[in-house]
Design an enzyme around this catalytic site. Structure first.
Site, PDB file in Angstrom:
ATOM      1  N   ASP A  47       0.899  -1.238   0.188  1.00 43.22           N
ATOM      2  CA  ASP A  47       0.273  -0.171  -0.006  1.00 43.22           C
ATOM      3  C   ASP A  47       0.878   1.215  -0.063  1.00 43.22           C
ATOM      4  O   ASP A  47       1.610   1.701   1.034  1.00 43.22           O
ATOM      5  CB  ASP A  47      -0.809  -0.090   1.149  1.00 43.22           C
ATOM      6  CG  ASP A  47      -1.904   1.197   1.347  1.00 43.22           C
ATOM      7  OD1 ASP A  47      -2.632   1.291   0.460  1.00 43.22           O
ATOM      8  OD2 ASP A  47      -1.585   2.130   2.109  1.00 43.22           O
ATOM      9  N   TYR A  52       3.419   9.871   0.560  1.00 39.87           N
ATOM     10  CA  TYR A  52       4.338   9.160   1.565  1.00 39.87           C
ATOM     11  C   TYR A  52       5.834   9.469   0.830  1.00 39.87           C
ATOM     12  O   TYR A  52       6.759   9.384   1.728  1.00 39.87           O
ATOM     13  CB  TYR A  52       4.311   7.670   1.519  1.00 39.87           C
ATOM     14  CG  TYR A  52       2.928   7.240   1.996  1.00 39.87           C
ATOM     15  CD1 TYR A  52       2.166   7.966   2.527  1.00 39.87           C
ATOM     16  CD2 TYR A  52       2.518   5.968   1.799  1.00 39.87           C
ATOM     17  CE1 TYR A  52       0.649   7.586   3.020  1.00 39.87           C
ATOM     18  CE2 TYR A  52       1.103   5.281   2.292  1.00 39.87           C
ATOM     19  CZ  TYR A  52       0.191   6.497   2.923  1.00 39.87           C
ATOM     20  OH  TYR A  52      -0.869   6.069   3.346  1.00 39.87           O
ATOM     21  N   LYS A  81      -2.303   5.792  -4.319  1.00 41.03           N
ATOM     22  CA  LYS A  81      -3.204   6.907  -3.881  1.00 41.03           C
ATOM     23  C   LYS A  81      -2.976   8.167  -4.779  1.00 41.03           C
ATOM     24  O   LYS A  81      -1.763   8.631  -4.737  1.00 41.03           O
ATOM     25  CB  LYS A  81      -3.460   6.970  -2.486  1.00 41.03           C
ATOM     26  CG  LYS A  81      -3.550   5.724  -1.692  1.00 41.03           C
ATOM     27  CD  LYS A  81      -3.959   6.011  -0.373  1.00 41.03           C
ATOM     28  CE  LYS A  81      -3.610   4.839   0.458  1.00 41.03           C
ATOM     29  NZ  LYS A  81      -2.174   4.313   0.946  1.00 41.03           N
ATOM     30  N   HIS A 114      -6.975   9.484  -2.279  1.00 46.15           N
ATOM     31  CA  HIS A 114      -6.779   9.186  -0.810  1.00 46.15           C
ATOM     32  C   HIS A 114      -7.589   9.792  -0.034  1.00 46.15           C
ATOM     33  O   HIS A 114      -8.005   9.455   1.221  1.00 46.15           O
ATOM     34  CB  HIS A 114      -5.298  10.176  -0.831  1.00 46.15           C
ATOM     35  CG  HIS A 114      -4.467   9.495   0.207  1.00 46.15           C
ATOM     36  ND1 HIS A 114      -3.331   9.484   0.244  1.00 46.15           N
ATOM     37  CD2 HIS A 114      -4.819   9.208   1.670  1.00 46.15           C
ATOM     38  CE1 HIS A 114      -2.584   9.002   1.365  1.00 46.15           C
ATOM     39  NE2 HIS A 114      -3.388   8.688   2.052  1.00 46.15           N
TER      40      HIS A 114
HETATM   41  P1  NAD Z   1       0.634   0.526  11.390  1.00 43.83           P
HETATM   42  O1  NAD Z   1      -0.372  -0.677  11.065  1.00 43.83           O
HETATM   43  O2  NAD Z   1       1.659   0.456  10.388  1.00 43.83           O
HETATM   44  O3  NAD Z   1       1.033   0.481  12.742  1.00 43.83           O
HETATM   45  C1  NAD Z   1       1.650   1.505  13.452  1.00 43.83           C
HETATM   46  C2  NAD Z   1       3.037   1.305  14.255  1.00 43.83           C
HETATM   47  O4  NAD Z   1       2.601   0.050  14.805  1.00 43.83           O
HETATM   48  C3  NAD Z   1       4.285   0.830  13.159  1.00 43.83           C
HETATM   49  O5  NAD Z   1       4.723   2.243  12.868  1.00 43.83           O
HETATM   50  C4  NAD Z   1       5.163   0.059  14.050  1.00 43.83           C
HETATM   51  O6  NAD Z   1       5.984   0.684  14.768  1.00 43.83           O
HETATM   52  C5  NAD Z   1       4.076  -0.699  14.991  1.00 43.83           C
HETATM   53  N1  NAD Z   1       4.127  -2.173  14.781  1.00 43.83           N
HETATM   54  C6  NAD Z   1       3.888  -2.735  13.670  1.00 43.83           C
HETATM   55  N2  NAD Z   1       3.792  -3.967  13.812  1.00 43.83           N
HETATM   56  C7  NAD Z   1       3.957  -4.131  15.054  1.00 43.83           C
HETATM   57  C8  NAD Z   1       3.927  -5.459  16.008  1.00 43.83           C
HETATM   58  N3  NAD Z   1       3.763  -6.664  15.320  1.00 43.83           N
HETATM   59  N4  NAD Z   1       3.986  -5.081  17.293  1.00 43.83           N
HETATM   60  C9  NAD Z   1       4.333  -4.028  17.548  1.00 43.83           C
HETATM   61  N5  NAD Z   1       4.352  -2.926  17.126  1.00 43.83           N
HETATM   62  C10 NAD Z   1       4.178  -3.040  15.851  1.00 43.83           C
HETATM   63  O7  NAD Z   1      -0.209   1.845  11.296  1.00 43.83           O
HETATM   64  P2  NAD Z   1      -0.405   2.974  10.293  1.00 43.83           P
HETATM   65  O8  NAD Z   1       0.853   3.247   9.688  1.00 43.83           O
HETATM   66  O9  NAD Z   1      -1.303   3.823  10.653  1.00 43.83           O
HETATM   67  O10 NAD Z   1      -1.022   2.461   8.954  1.00 43.83           O
HETATM   68  C11 NAD Z   1      -0.658   1.299   8.140  1.00 43.83           C
HETATM   69  C12 NAD Z   1      -0.655   1.644   6.903  1.00 43.83           C
HETATM   70  O11 NAD Z   1      -1.959   2.077   6.229  1.00 43.83           O
HETATM   71  C13 NAD Z   1       0.061   2.703   6.221  1.00 43.83           C
HETATM   72  O12 NAD Z   1       1.661   2.425   6.097  1.00 43.83           O
HETATM   73  C14 NAD Z   1      -0.496   3.263   5.078  1.00 43.83           C
HETATM   74  O13 NAD Z   1      -0.068   2.319   3.931  1.00 43.83           O
HETATM   75  C15 NAD Z   1      -2.001   3.064   5.424  1.00 43.83           C
HETATM   76  N6  NAD Z   1      -2.457   4.263   5.848  1.00 43.83           N
HETATM   77  C16 NAD Z   1      -3.603   5.023   5.011  1.00 43.83           C
HETATM   78  C17 NAD Z   1      -3.959   6.262   5.532  1.00 43.83           C
HETATM   79  C18 NAD Z   1      -5.083   6.647   4.698  1.00 43.83           C
HETATM   80  O14 NAD Z   1      -5.431   7.970   4.925  1.00 43.83           O
HETATM   81  N7  NAD Z   1      -5.417   6.217   3.539  1.00 43.83           N
HETATM   82  C19 NAD Z   1      -3.746   6.778   6.728  1.00 43.83           C
HETATM   83  C20 NAD Z   1      -2.763   6.006   7.501  1.00 43.83           C
HETATM   84  C21 NAD Z   1      -2.344   4.828   7.127  1.00 43.83           C
END
Ligand code: NAD
Length: 325
Positions: A47, A52, A81, A114
């Site tokens: 994704d 980004y 996006k 987005h």
């Molecule tokens: P994420 O799922 O990546 O989690 C946040 C944090 O959790 C990570 O930075 C990591 O340090 C930690 N983490 C990951 N796996 C773990 C584990 N197993 N144990 C402990 N900690 C852990 O959250 P996110 O970045 O908010 O969302 C994921 C993805 O969603 C993003 O990378 C992006 O691609 C997408 N996203 C899209 C939008 C949108 O507006 N469409 C907004 C936010 C995120």
């Protein structure tokens, strides 16, 4: 590790993996190696997004994985996006073409708008990756007079050209989607939204499914990404440390993060966690071949609090736009 599972997209019949990998906040210097590693670890859905600021490196990671025979292009499901500054009908296609060029791909599997927010335009030649919510030098948010209908028509043309196999939306609410359904030629295939036990949005999710649209969840772990970004998590307890989640994890001999991801994939909602840590990267794929039971689902349903972290207002982005109200 149990095999990946999929949901099928309505128009193309494409199979979208239920467990993918997100690219937000991966520094460009880490990104090629991270994406290569994610694909080697077993991720097939990536994704990405214009905003980004790492699409060149995402593309290099994909290219390396293909070149080294880890995967074939057709086995990958690449999502990206369109950023808010390119909603105008004259700007959508050049912005998309720029993304294909940066990613080094001939097509993407899914192209999303987005946010349903047309921000003031900044030409690609002036700034790329694009500015965020504010035009460079501006001190407040200004919208562009560009209707979603015009933007969607251009996105449909990209689908018709075959350069985006599927098209969809992110952060749209029911009102905006209902409007789209009245004029679209191609229905959105996917809605990507913030979705975790503190923000379940059951009515939205159920309605979207009834329209034949699939759901992709972001921020499956709740406040954690926003805590590192803004230093505040609206006083919400970290979900991975929540007693309800921890006790379910202990019962199934899984980690709290696996419970949070399983909660979505078990209901056919795609997840896209990101981790640069190899152990977590692997763990986040361990969400198939076991199930939460009725009592677990009931306990997690009880955590719903309508708590949104990826808000356009303070504390996340501080823009004077209550988008989700
Ligand atoms: P994420 O799922 O990546 O989690 C946040 C944090 O959790 C990570 O930075 C990591 O340090 C930690 N983490 C990951 N796996 C773990 C584990 N197993 N144990 C402990 N900690 C852990 O959250 P996110 O970045 O908010 O969302 C994921 C993805 O969603 C993003 O990378 C992006 O691609 C997408 N996203 C899209 C939008 C949108 O507006 N469409 C907004 C936010 C995120």
């Amino acid at each position: 590790m149990a095999a990946q599972e999929y949901v099928t997209l309505e128009r193309t019949g494409d199979k979208m993996p239920l467990a993918g990998f997100g690219c937000w906040k991966i520094a460009p210097t880490d990104c090629e190696a991270t994406i290569f590693n994610a694909i080697k670890t077993g991720y097939r859905l990536i994704d990405s997004a214009q905003i980004y600021g790492n699409e060149v490196e995402v593309g290099l990671g994909i290219k390396k994985a293909i070149a080294e025979g880890v995967v074939k292009r057709e086995e990958l499901f690449i999502v990206t996006k369109l950023w808010n500054t390119y909603h105008h009908k004259d700007h959508v296609r050049p912005a998309f073409d720029k993304q294909l060029e940066e990613l080094g791909l001939d097509y993407v599997d899914l192209y999303l708008i987005h946010f349903p927010v047309p921000c003031e335009y900044t030409p690609i030649a002036e700034a790329y990756p694009p500015p965020g919510w504010l035009k460079n030098g501006a001190d407040k948010f200004n919208y562009e007079r560009s209707p979603i209908q015009d933007c969607w028509r251009e996105i449909e043309k990209i689908a018709e050209s075959g350069k985006a196999r599927n098209i969809g939306i992110s952060n749209f609410n029911v009102q905006t989607m209902l409007d789209m359904l009245t004029y679209c030629t191609i229905k959105p295939a996917v809605l990507q939204i913030e979705h975790h036990p503190y923000l379940q949005q059951k009515r939205l999710v159920d309605w979207v499914w009834k329209q034949g649209i699939q759901i992709m969840a972001y921020s499956s772990f709740g406040p954690i990404s926003y805590l590192e970004m803004t230093g505040t998590a609206k006083d919400a307890a970290p979900l991975m440390e929540h007693d309800v989640i921890k006790s379910i994890a202990a019962k199934h001999n899984k980690t709290a993060s696996q419970v949070l991801l399983r909660w979505s994939v078990q209901r056919n909602i795609v997840v896209i966690p990101k981790s640069l840590n190899q152990g977590r990267m692997e763990a986040n794929l361990g969400v198939f071949g076991w199930s939460l039971d009725e009592s677990d689902l009931k306990a997690i349903a009880g955590l719903d609090a309508g708590l949104r972290f990826n808000d356009t207002m303070e504390p996340a982005y501080g823009i004077d736009l209550p988008l989700f109200d």
